[in-house]
Design an enzyme around this catalytic site. Sequence first.
Site, PDB file in Angstrom:
ATOM      1  N   ILE A 187       0.852  -1.190   0.000  1.00 54.00           N
ATOM      2  CA  ILE A 187       0.000   0.000   0.000  1.00 54.00           C
ATOM      3  C   ILE A 187       0.895   1.249   0.000  1.00 54.00           C
ATOM      4  O   ILE A 187       1.748   1.414   0.857  1.00 54.00           O
ATOM      5  CB  ILE A 187      -0.916   0.004   1.238  1.00 54.00           C
ATOM      6  CG1 ILE A 187      -1.789  -1.246   1.271  1.00 54.00           C
ATOM      7  CG2 ILE A 187      -1.788   1.259   1.267  1.00 54.00           C
ATOM      8  CD1 ILE A 187      -2.488  -1.481   2.598  1.00 54.00           C
ATOM      9  N   GLY A 188       0.713   2.118  -1.008  1.00 57.30           N
ATOM     10  CA  GLY A 188       1.501   3.346  -1.069  1.00 57.30           C
ATOM     11  C   GLY A 188       2.846   3.204  -1.747  1.00 57.30           C
ATOM     12  O   GLY A 188       3.662   4.130  -1.697  1.00 57.30           O
ATOM     13  N   ALA A 189       3.100   2.077  -2.417  1.00 56.39           N
ATOM     14  CA  ALA A 189       4.412   1.863  -3.047  1.00 56.39           C
ATOM     15  C   ALA A 189       4.569   2.593  -4.374  1.00 56.39           C
ATOM     16  O   ALA A 189       5.685   2.747  -4.864  1.00 56.39           O
ATOM     17  CB  ALA A 189       4.658   0.371  -3.249  1.00 56.39           C
ATOM     18  N   LYS A 191       2.397   1.848  -7.257  1.00 63.38           N
ATOM     19  CA  LYS A 191       2.013   0.943  -8.347  1.00 63.38           C
ATOM     20  C   LYS A 191       1.244   1.667  -9.449  1.00 63.38           C
ATOM     21  O   LYS A 191       1.569   1.547 -10.632  1.00 63.38           O
ATOM     22  CB  LYS A 191       1.149  -0.200  -7.809  1.00 63.38           C
ATOM     23  CG  LYS A 191       1.780  -0.997  -6.683  1.00 63.38           C
ATOM     24  CD  LYS A 191       0.844  -2.075  -6.174  1.00 63.38           C
ATOM     25  CE  LYS A 191      -0.373  -1.522  -5.453  1.00 63.38           C
ATOM     26  NZ  LYS A 191      -0.046  -0.852  -4.176  1.00 63.38           N
ATOM     27  N   THR A 193       0.919   4.907  -9.989  1.00 64.10           N
ATOM     28  CA  THR A 193       1.707   5.982 -10.597  1.00 64.10           C
ATOM     29  C   THR A 193       2.594   5.437 -11.704  1.00 64.10           C
ATOM     30  O   THR A 193       2.625   5.981 -12.819  1.00 64.10           O
ATOM     31  CB  THR A 193       2.574   6.668  -9.525  1.00 64.10           C
ATOM     32  OG1 THR A 193       1.734   7.272  -8.546  1.00 64.10           O
ATOM     33  CG2 THR A 193       3.460   7.744 -10.149  1.00 64.10           C
ATOM     34  N   GLU A 209      -6.762  -1.202 -10.549  1.00 66.83           N
ATOM     35  CA  GLU A 209      -7.608  -1.778  -9.513  1.00 66.83           C
ATOM     36  C   GLU A 209      -8.685  -0.794  -9.072  1.00 66.83           C
ATOM     37  O   GLU A 209      -8.411   0.383  -8.839  1.00 66.83           O
ATOM     38  CB  GLU A 209      -6.766  -2.201  -8.311  1.00 66.83           C
ATOM     39  CG  GLU A 209      -7.549  -2.976  -7.282  1.00 66.83           C
ATOM     40  CD  GLU A 209      -6.662  -3.568  -6.206  1.00 66.83           C
ATOM     41  OE1 GLU A 209      -7.112  -4.497  -5.531  1.00 66.83           O
ATOM     42  OE2 GLU A 209      -5.525  -3.084  -6.039  1.00 66.83           O
ATOM     43  N   ASP A 260      -1.910  -2.471 -12.528  1.00 64.63           N
ATOM     44  CA  ASP A 260      -1.315  -2.056 -11.257  1.00 64.63           C
ATOM     45  C   ASP A 260      -1.583  -3.073 -10.151  1.00 64.63           C
ATOM     46  O   ASP A 260      -1.493  -2.757  -8.969  1.00 64.63           O
ATOM     47  CB  ASP A 260      -1.781  -0.656 -10.854  1.00 64.63           C
ATOM     48  CG  ASP A 260      -3.253  -0.594 -10.459  1.00 64.63           C
ATOM     49  OD1 ASP A 260      -3.980  -1.589 -10.697  1.00 64.63           O
ATOM     50  OD2 ASP A 260      -3.674   0.439  -9.910  1.00 64.63           O
TER      51      ASP A 260
END
Length: 378
Positions: A187-189, A191, A193, A209, A260
Site C-alpha cells: 500500500i503506497g508503493a 504501483k 503511478t 484496480e 497495477d
Amino acid sequence: MNMQHQVILSLGTNQGNRLKNIVSCIDGLHNEIGTIIRVSKLYESPSWGFESDNFYNCAVVMHTHKTAHQILEECLLLEESLGRIRQDAQVYQARIIDIDMIAIDEEIIASEKLTVPHPEMQNRLFVLLPMKDLNLDWRHPILQKYLHELLVLSEDKSNCKLVQKLEIPIDKIKLNHFNYIAIEGNIGAGKTTLTNKLAEDFNAKTVLERFADNPFLPKFYEDQNRYAFPLEMSFLADRYQQISDDLAQFDLFKDFIVADYHIFKSLIFAKVTLAEDEFRLYKTMFDIIYKEMPKPDLYIYLYQSTERLLVNIKERGRPYEQEIPAEYLEKINSGYLDYIKSKSDLNVLIIDVTDRDFQNNQKDYIFILNEIQNKISN
C-alpha cells in the site's frame, strides 16, 4: 493521478559538432527533465533573423508532470551544461544549443519569462516542418489551426533541408516485448503511478484496480475482524472479473497491457487479514479462480521500506488509510516476498524504490526503465 503534460520542444544548434549537440540535448532532456517519446527528423536551414552559419533543427515530444516554468528553468540549466553562454537576450546569436518550448498541451501562457505557444512558431519553417514529423493531433490554442494549416499559411520560404533520422531514446526500452505486465507492491508503493506513466509513455492499455468502489474497504479499516472476509471476497470477485474482461478485449491501438495489480495479491492480503478457518475457505475459492487466470509476462514488485510507505500513505491523504499500523504493512511486504520466492515459474523483477521519486524525478524514472530493460536483455 493526473496525466502527464505533452510538451513540444524545438532544438537548434549552429556551432561546433551540430549533430552531437542535438543528440546530447535529446539525451539530456530524456535523462534529466522528461521522457522523450517522439523525435522528428533532423533538418538544416539558414539562420533566421541574423547572419550566421546554418542551423540544425529538430522537434521532440516530452512527457512530464512538471509545470511549464519548471521545464523552462531545467531546460536553461541543460543548455548551460551543454556549453551555451547567453549574452544579450534581445539579439539573435549563434549558439551551441537552443531549446525553445513551443507548446505544453494546448495551454496558453503569457508570463514575464515564458510565452506559450511560442509567439513565432507559425512563422518559422524550421519549427513547423520538424513538428509535422511528430504526427500530433495538436491545434494552436490561439490561432485555432492545426499544424498542416499553419504550414500552408506560413510565409517562410527558406530552404529547410532534410539531413537524417534521429533515434528516440525511449525506443531502447523494449516493453512491447511483453503482452501483459503486472506491477505490484505494498500500500503506497507507487504501483498506479508507475502503471500510468508506462502506459502513457509506451502506448499501453491500463488495468487499474477499482479499490475506491469497494464499499467494504472503509468499514474494514474501522473493524477488521468483522469486515475482513466480505472485503477479501469482494476484491477477489472484482479482480477476477476485471482482469478476465480487460485481457480478453484486445485493443488494436495499444501495444500491450500494464496492470497495477496481479490477482495473487488477493491471497497475500487474505492471509494477513483473515482468521485461519476463513482463510482455508478463501483459499479454496482462490485456487479455483487462479487456475483460469492469465499469468503476466513480467511481474514487477516495487519494494519500499515501511517508513517510506507510511509517509506516502499520509501524503496521499485517503482518510480510511491513515490509521494503518506499521505491523500490517510489514506483514504484507513479507507476504509478497514469500510469494515471489515460491514462484519459480514467474518472471519477476524486484526494484527497490525506497529512496526514489519516479513521478517527480526523471533520473529515478529512467533508473526503473533501465532496470526493466536489463531484465529484458538478460
